[in-house]
Design a protein around this motif. Structure first.
Motif, mmCIF file in Angstrom:
data_model
loop_
_atom_site.group_PDB
_atom_site.id
_atom_site.type_symbol
_atom_site.label_atom_id
_atom_site.label_comp_id
_atom_site.label_asym_id
_atom_site.label_seq_id
_atom_site.Cartn_x
_atom_site.Cartn_y
_atom_site.Cartn_z
ATOM 1 N N UNK A 64 0.813 -1.152 0.035
ATOM 2 C CA UNK A 64 0.236 0.048 0.122
ATOM 3 C C UNK A 64 0.900 1.261 0.029
ATOM 4 N N UNK A 65 0.172 2.337 -0.549
ATOM 5 C CA UNK A 65 0.880 3.557 -0.701
ATOM 6 C C UNK A 65 2.596 3.746 -1.133
ATOM 7 N N UNK A 66 2.441 2.837 -2.320
ATOM 8 C CA UNK A 66 3.757 2.729 -2.917
ATOM 9 C C UNK A 66 3.475 2.975 -4.134
ATOM 10 N N UNK A 67 4.427 3.535 -5.155
ATOM 11 C CA UNK A 67 4.324 3.701 -6.857
ATOM 12 C C UNK A 67 4.209 2.363 -7.399
ATOM 13 N N UNK A 68 3.551 2.057 -8.473
ATOM 14 C CA UNK A 68 3.535 0.924 -8.983
ATOM 15 C C UNK A 68 3.110 0.973 -10.707
ATOM 16 N N UNK A 69 3.378 0.358 -11.364
ATOM 17 C CA UNK A 69 2.936 0.175 -12.834
ATOM 18 C C UNK A 69 1.864 -0.869 -13.142
ATOM 19 N N UNK A 70 0.774 -0.609 -13.697
ATOM 20 C CA UNK A 70 -0.085 -1.409 -14.268
ATOM 21 C C UNK A 70 -0.190 -1.602 -15.426
ATOM 22 N N UNK A 71 -0.165 -3.041 -15.984
ATOM 23 C CA UNK A 71 0.231 -3.432 -17.296
ATOM 24 C C UNK A 71 -1.179 -4.380 -17.730
ATOM 25 N N UNK A 72 -2.039 -3.862 -18.760
ATOM 26 C CA UNK A 72 -3.068 -4.601 -19.205
ATOM 27 C C UNK A 72 -2.677 -5.751 -20.408
ATOM 28 N N UNK A 73 -3.346 -6.735 -20.307
ATOM 29 C CA UNK A 73 -3.438 -7.880 -21.414
ATOM 30 C C UNK A 73 -4.539 -7.915 -22.042
ATOM 31 N N UNK A 74 -4.534 -8.138 -23.343
ATOM 32 C CA UNK A 74 -5.823 -8.177 -24.310
ATOM 33 C C UNK A 74 -6.449 -9.514 -23.880
#
Length: 110
Positions: free
Chosen positions: A99-109
Motif C-alpha cells: 500500500x502507498x507505494x508507486x507501481x506500474x499496471x500493465x493490461x493484457x488483451x
C-alpha cells in the motif's frame, strides 16, 4: 525556553513517526498477497454491478493512436471479466505489492 521548545519538537516528531504506518501488503479477494508477474482481473465487489475493467480507445473519436489505449472502462455485463492486469512495483526488488507505494499496471488483451 529553548530547551522546552526543543523537547516538545522531539516528542512531536517521535509521535508523528509512530502514527505513520509502514506500507502493508495489498491482499486479493481470497486474502493472499498481490504479487508481481501474476495476472489479476479487477472486478466489482458487489455482484450485479457490471463486469471487470478493460482499456480502450473507443470513446476517443479524434484519435488515431492504436498503440496506447486512453480509456479505462467497465464491462457492462457481469459475466465479462475485462482484461487481465499485472502489477509491478516501481522498486522492482519487491515481489509483493505494498500500500502507498508507486507501481506500474500493465493490461493484457483478452
Amino acid at each position: 525556553m529553548k530547551t522546552s521548545l526543543l523537547a516538545f519538537s522531539i516528542i512531536s516528531l517521535a509521535f508523528i513517526c509512530k502514527t505513520i504506518a509502514a506500507p502493508e501488503p495489498v491482499l486479493d479477494i481470497t486474502g493472499k498477497k498481490v504479487t508481481t508477474g501474476v495476472k489479476y482481473y479487477i472486478l466489482p465487489v458487489i455482484r450485479g454491478k457490471g463486469g471487470g475493467l478493460t482499456v480502450t480507445n473507443e470513446n476517443n473519436l479524434n484519435s488515431n493512436n492504436n498503440t496506447c489505449p486512453l480509456f479505462v472502462l467497465q464491462e457492462k455485463l457481469e459475466v465479462k471479466n475485462g482484461q487481465a492486469v499485472t502489477f509491478t512495483p516501481y522498486n522492482a526488488n519487491q515481489g509483493v505489492i505494498l500500500t502507498s507505494t508507486d507501481l506500474n499496471i500493465e493490461s493484457y488483451g483478452v
